[in-house]
Write an enzyme that holds these catalytic residues in place. Structure first.
Site, PDB file in Angstrom:
ATOM      1  N   GLU A 112     -18.260   1.176-120.101  1.00  0.00           N
ATOM      2  CA  GLU A 112     -17.826   1.994-121.240  1.00  0.00           C
ATOM      3  C   GLU A 112     -18.267   1.238-122.486  1.00  0.00           C
ATOM      4  OE1 GLU A 112     -16.406   4.949-121.222  1.00  0.00           O
ATOM      5  OE2 GLU A 112     -15.591   5.154-119.205  1.00  0.00           O
ATOM      6  N   ARG A 156     -18.638  17.627-122.649  1.00  0.00           N
ATOM      7  CA  ARG A 156     -18.616  16.517-121.685  1.00  0.00           C
ATOM      8  C   ARG A 156     -19.230  16.887-120.325  1.00  0.00           C
ATOM      9  NH1 ARG A 156     -15.123  12.077-119.753  1.00  0.00           N
ATOM     10  NH2 ARG A 156     -14.355  12.463-117.657  1.00  0.00           N
ATOM     11  N   HIS A 159     -22.077  12.147-118.748  1.00  0.00           N
ATOM     12  CA  HIS A 159     -21.241  12.910-119.683  1.00  0.00           C
ATOM     13  C   HIS A 159     -22.042  13.203-120.946  1.00  0.00           C
ATOM     14  CE1 HIS A 159     -17.453  11.371-117.489  1.00  0.00           C
ATOM     15  NE2 HIS A 159     -17.713  12.625-117.148  1.00  0.00           N
TER      16      HIS A 159
HETATM   17  N1  ING Z   1     -14.750   7.498-118.816  1.00  0.00           N
HETATM   18  C1  ING Z   1     -14.909   7.723-117.406  1.00  0.00           C
HETATM   19  C2  ING Z   1     -14.325   9.036-116.996  1.00  0.00           C
HETATM   20  O1  ING Z   1     -14.920   9.653-116.131  1.00  0.00           O
HETATM   21  C3  ING Z   1     -13.050   6.335-116.465  1.00  0.00           C
HETATM   22  C4  ING Z   1     -14.500   6.584-116.548  1.00  0.00           C
HETATM   23  C5  ING Z   1     -12.327   6.873-115.431  1.00  0.00           C
HETATM   24  C6  ING Z   1     -12.429   5.561-117.396  1.00  0.00           C
HETATM   25  C7  ING Z   1     -10.985   6.630-115.312  1.00  0.00           C
HETATM   26  C8  ING Z   1     -11.089   5.299-117.270  1.00  0.00           C
HETATM   27  C9  ING Z   1     -10.387   5.844-116.250  1.00  0.00           C
HETATM   28  O2  ING Z   1     -13.289   9.446-117.506  1.00  0.00           O
HETATM   29  C10 ING Z   1     -15.402   8.267-119.705  1.00  0.00           C
HETATM   30  N2  ING Z   1     -15.403   7.849-120.970  1.00  0.00           N
HETATM   31  O3  ING Z   1     -15.995   9.255-119.370  1.00  0.00           O
HETATM   32 ZN    ZN Z   2     -18.014   9.321-119.590  1.00  0.00          ZN
END
Ligand code: ING
Ligand code: ZN
Length: 310
Positions: A273, A128, A70
């Site tokens: 994260e 993103r 991202h």
């Molecule tokens: N979080 C990830 C995303 O792709 C994720 C991972 C997935 C977190 C589902 C929570 C729930 O969204 C980020 N920050 O990109």
């Molecule tokens: Zn992410």
């Protein structure tokens, strides 16, 4: 050697500096580091990783780490750079790291979504997705690469609106960046013990699966190892990380690279994260790069060491 000695790990580095750094790391550690080019982005940039380990004819196990899937999560590429520096330093003196680098190769991609990363530096700090154009009759660019993998693709926690930040693309693995990981890791899947994909923010250690209807066969072990990693993280600067599946901790999703890796059979698949909890969010100040990297290194090594020793 000069420019790798001068590389600043505690600022955010734009893509050209990351690329120069990768070349310098390979040049200054020829005994253990090789650059592997394994794909192209939509804008035809080369996707490269650092393969780090003791060179040998023997079949080795492997660890995967990718950062910067991202674009706006700048602390993630910063962590991959720090991680590489630390394991190379540890290798010089630490018998455990020497043992792990003898038995395993570390495959580290510092920036996976290169086009998006550059776009977030030049044009839109909070971008993103990748940079591929939307389908016919949609004017927005970009697919969420972490919704594009072949893991219950398109079923939950995605959007089919190409303007959405969680647009999953036209079909599983439609995107060249997702294809690169899928082919590279997929072609040697049985070698990989760990698949660590680094994001921000939220201070979470997420484990498979993102889809609430599926439970990993080693869920209990993933939780136990994840909790151990969170403990290791807390010991460094007292920061608290929450461990669990995406649906349990936040919200469900499908098409993530982590779920794909676990579905394919890689036992220890986690999403990190990193900091923070929302005060600064994606715009984490540079004075938090060092402590964030120090604690995350400790957490990642906990998982990697467990997987190696098992
Ligand atoms: N979080 C990830 C995303 O792709 C994720 C991972 C997935 C977190 C589902 C929570 C729930 O969204 C980020 N920050 O990109
Ligand atoms: Zn992410």
């Amino acid at each position: 050697a000069e420019s790798s000695i001068n590389h600043d790990y505690f600022k955010y580095n734009p893509m050209p500096e990351v690329s120069n750094w990768m070349a310098q790391i390979a040049k200054t550690h020829p005994d253990v580091v090789t650059i592997v080019e394994y794909g192209k982005t939509y804008e035809k940039r080369t996707i490269s990783l650092l393969k780090i380990g003791v060179k040998s004819e023997a079949k080795k196990k492997a660890i995967w780490m990718d950062c910067g899937i991202h674009a706006r999560e700048w602390i993630a590429p910063a962590f991959c750079q720090y991680f590489v520096k630390e394991i190379l330093q540890a290798y010089k003196t630490d018998p455990k790291m020497q043992q792990m680098m003898t038995n395993m190769d570390f495959y580290v991609t510092p920036v996976l979504n290169i086009d998006g990363y550059i776009h977030s530096w030049t044009t839109d700090r909070l971008w993103r997705k990748n940079m591929s154009p939307g389908p016919y009759n949609c004017s927005c660019n970009g697919t969420d690469l972490n919704r594009n993998f072949d893991a219950n693709w398109g079923t939950i926690g995605v959007s089919t609106d190409c303007c959405s930040n969680i647009y999953c693309g036209t079909q599983p693995v439609s995107e060249p960046e997702a294809q690169a990981v899928t082919y590279f890791v997929g072609s040697r899947i049985e070698d990989f013990l760990c698949f660590l994909t680094i994001h921000s923010y939220g201070q979470l250690l997420l484990l498979p699966y993102g889809h609430p209807n599926f439970t990993a066969s080693n869920y209990d072990e993933l939780m136990e190892v994840g909790n151990g990693a969170a403990e290791a993280i807390r010991k460094v600067h007292g920061m608290s990380y929450t461990v669990g599946t995406s649906p349990d901790v936040l919200y469900p999703n499908s098409g993530s690279s982590r779920d794909w890796a676990r579905l394919k059979g890689i036992p220890f698949a986690y999403t990190f994260e990193l900091r923070d909890n929302g005060t600064f969010g994606f715009k984490l100040p540079e004075n938090q790069i060092q402590p964030t990297c120090e604690e995350a290194y400790s957490g990642a090594l906990h998982i990697i060491t467990y997987a190696h020793d098992k």
